[in-house]
Design an enzyme around this catalytic site. Structure first.
Site, PDB file in Angstrom:
ATOM      1  N   GLU A 133       0.821  -1.209   0.000  1.00  0.00           N
ATOM      2  CA  GLU A 133       0.000   0.000   0.000  1.00  0.00           C
ATOM      3  C   GLU A 133       0.852   1.255   0.000  1.00  0.00           C
ATOM      4  OE1 GLU A 133      -3.110  -0.138   2.928  1.00  0.00           O
ATOM      5  OE2 GLU A 133      -3.948  -1.957   2.073  1.00  0.00           O
ATOM      6  N   LYS A 184     -15.886  -1.258   3.049  1.00  0.00           N
ATOM      7  CA  LYS A 184     -15.249  -1.636   1.790  1.00  0.00           C
ATOM      8  C   LYS A 184     -16.348  -2.213   0.906  1.00  0.00           C
ATOM      9  CE  LYS A 184     -10.753  -3.117   3.717  1.00  0.00           C
ATOM     10  NZ  LYS A 184     -10.052  -4.277   4.337  1.00  0.00           N
TER      11      LYS A 184
HETATM   12  P1  PGA Z   1      -6.752  -5.999   2.347  1.00  0.00           P
HETATM   13  O1  PGA Z   1      -6.568  -5.387   3.796  1.00  0.00           O
HETATM   14  O2  PGA Z   1      -5.397  -6.558   1.990  1.00  0.00           O
HETATM   15  O3  PGA Z   1      -7.724  -7.133   2.546  1.00  0.00           O
HETATM   16  O4  PGA Z   1      -7.241  -4.978   1.407  1.00  0.00           O
HETATM   17  C1  PGA Z   1      -6.646  -4.039   4.103  1.00  0.00           C
HETATM   18  C2  PGA Z   1      -7.077  -3.902   5.553  1.00  0.00           C
HETATM   19  O5  PGA Z   1      -6.962  -4.866   6.332  1.00  0.00           O
HETATM   20  O6  PGA Z   1      -7.572  -2.855   5.944  1.00  0.00           O
HETATM   21 ZN    ZN Z   2      -7.959  -4.120   8.126  1.00  0.00          ZN
END
Ligand code: PGA
Ligand code: ZN
Length: 437
Positions: free
Chosen positions: A208, A340
């Protein structure tokens, strides 16, 4: 001709920030207006998330999305043709019915989320307003510029499990506008990188965009973060504070937890105590997934002990599902939810989750995934739905910066008064300290 009528829905394969295939959907209206969106992809996924449909097999590590795009171009396209693009609820309900599974395994969560968001984009374009304004108008909300939660070090599943904790982040609740947040974050991010480089602790950047750390302990990460904040002339806990995503499901091990970095095995109580020591020692305002998604007793206990001091965020624990937010509230587990869209599948269900959260006094953080693209829908959702907080990863790599930059454009239009500042953290120690002055 009804200019809001959907004509075609087209899916295609594009590629995400990890170089993995993902689904893009373009919705075209009879008027010629179009809307487009791309499905993101998680790496530390909750067990109860909508399933991303992947082809399997040897090619592309089994991650291709041929079936999902075919579903868009056949079943979904014929289901949505002729529908009113402004009827987001009807469209999402049709997608859910067409899929017909709890896990979203027939159409694929990836096909569904890209379609649902593309429809929303087309509706905004047809209404001739930016997406954030379309959302605010449609759902009766006052748009606001969210408080960012920004990663400085990546860990867990996003950095080869080099440290156990997944996200070491900062928030700048004491800023008076988003420009100030970005400026302070840039300073802290680069100061942290320099400190790590000088100490031989820097291995590159994680999924990220945060620094990929080579620390000997999770505490070393916290210490380094505090030092980075001090290096730029800030008092930790004043304008800038720390937030963590523990993502504890990722290191759950049998009945307990395994901190690989420190070679320690902990039970739920010991993990909660360890996190409590961190909360005592460092200016932490928010903790996400402090225990595993299955550790309900642990989540209740953590919230009971620390929920008055810090924001307790459910991500894997709540997977953006309204019914799980209701259950958590009944048990007094968490006091905030991540949102999300691809965890639950559709825009309408995400809005249900935000409404459920608000009904229980839970805070909301709209969030991107670790696998992202140039798609900036999350910025618009956070602004238009007045969510209050936004989490999109770190402060490098364009799939992250695109989201922050989009928020800056919105702030330019709405003015600094639209920035929520420290309001979402009012009920944490940070807010209490301010109120006491
Ligand atoms: P992810 O995790 O890799 O599933 O997108 C992001 C998060 O835990 O906030
Ligand atoms: Zn998370």
């Amino acid at each position: 001709m009804n200019e809001f009528e959907i004509d075609t829905v087209r899916g295609r394969r594009v590629w995400d920030s990890r170089g993995r295939p993902t689904v893009e959907v373009c919705v075209a209206l009879r008027s010629g207006v179009t809307g487009r969106a791309i499905a993101p992809a998680g790496a530390s996924r909750g067990a109860r998330e909508a399933l991303d449909l992947r082809d399997g097999g040897d090619a592309l590590d089994g991650l291709d999305i041929g079936t999902a795009t075919r579903r868009v171009n056949t079943d979904i396209a014929s289901e949505l043709k002729g529908r009113d693009v402004l009827d987001q609820r009807g469209i999402d309900a049709a997608l859910i019915a067409l899929d017909g599974t709890l896990a979203r395994s027939r159409l694929g969560g990836n096909a569904m989320v890209a379609t649902s968001l593309a429809t929303l984009h087309a509706a905004a374009a047809a209404s001739r307003v930016p997406l954030w304004r379309h959302l605010a108008d449609s759902y009766g909300r006052t748009p606001s510029v969210p408080l960012p939660e920004i990663q400085i070090f990546g860990g867990g599943a996003h950095a080869g499990r080099r440290v156990d904790v997944q996200d070491f982040m900062i928030m700048v609740p004491g800023a008076s506008n988003l420009d100030e947040v970005m400026e302070v974050t840039a300073e802290v991010y680069h100061a942290a990188g320099s400190l790590m480089r000088a100490g031989g602790r820097l291995a590159g950047v994680a999924d990220e965009g945060g620094w990929w750390p080579m620390f000997d302990s999770n505490e070393e990460a916290l210490e380094t973060l505090v030092r980075a904040i001090e290096t730029v002339g800030e008092r930790p806990g004043e304008r800038v504070a720390i937030s963590l995503d523990i993502a504890a499901s990722e290191f759950a091990d049998g009945d307990g937890y395994r901190l690989a970095l420190e070679d320690r095995q902990l039970d739920s109580e010991a993990l909660i105590e360890l996190l409590g020591r961190w909360i005592d020692a460092y200016p932490i305002v928010s903790v996400e997934d402090p225990v595993a998604e299955t550790d309900h007793a642990g989540m209740v206990e953590f919230t009971r002990r620390y929920g008055e001091r810090v924001q307790v965020v459910g991500d894997d624990y709540l997977v953006t599902k309204a019914e799980l937010v209701h259950e958590a509230a009944a048990a007094d587990a968490c006091n905030a939810t991540l949102v999300k869209v691809n965890q639950v599948g559709t825009v309408s269900e995400s809005i249900d989750t935000i409404e459920a959260a608000e009904a229980h006094g839970y805070r909301c953080l709209v969030s991107a995934r670790s696998g992202e693209t140039e798609d900036v829908s999350v910025s618009h959702l956070a602004v238009g739905l007045d969510a209050g907080q936004l989490k999109v990863g770190s402060f490098s790599r364009s799939e992250r910066m695109a989201k922050w930059n989009e928020c800056l454009r919105v702030q330019d239009e709405l003015g600094s008064a639209a920035f929520v500042g420290g309001r979402p953290l009012r009920d944490t120690w940070w807010g209490q300290q301010r109120a006491g002055r």
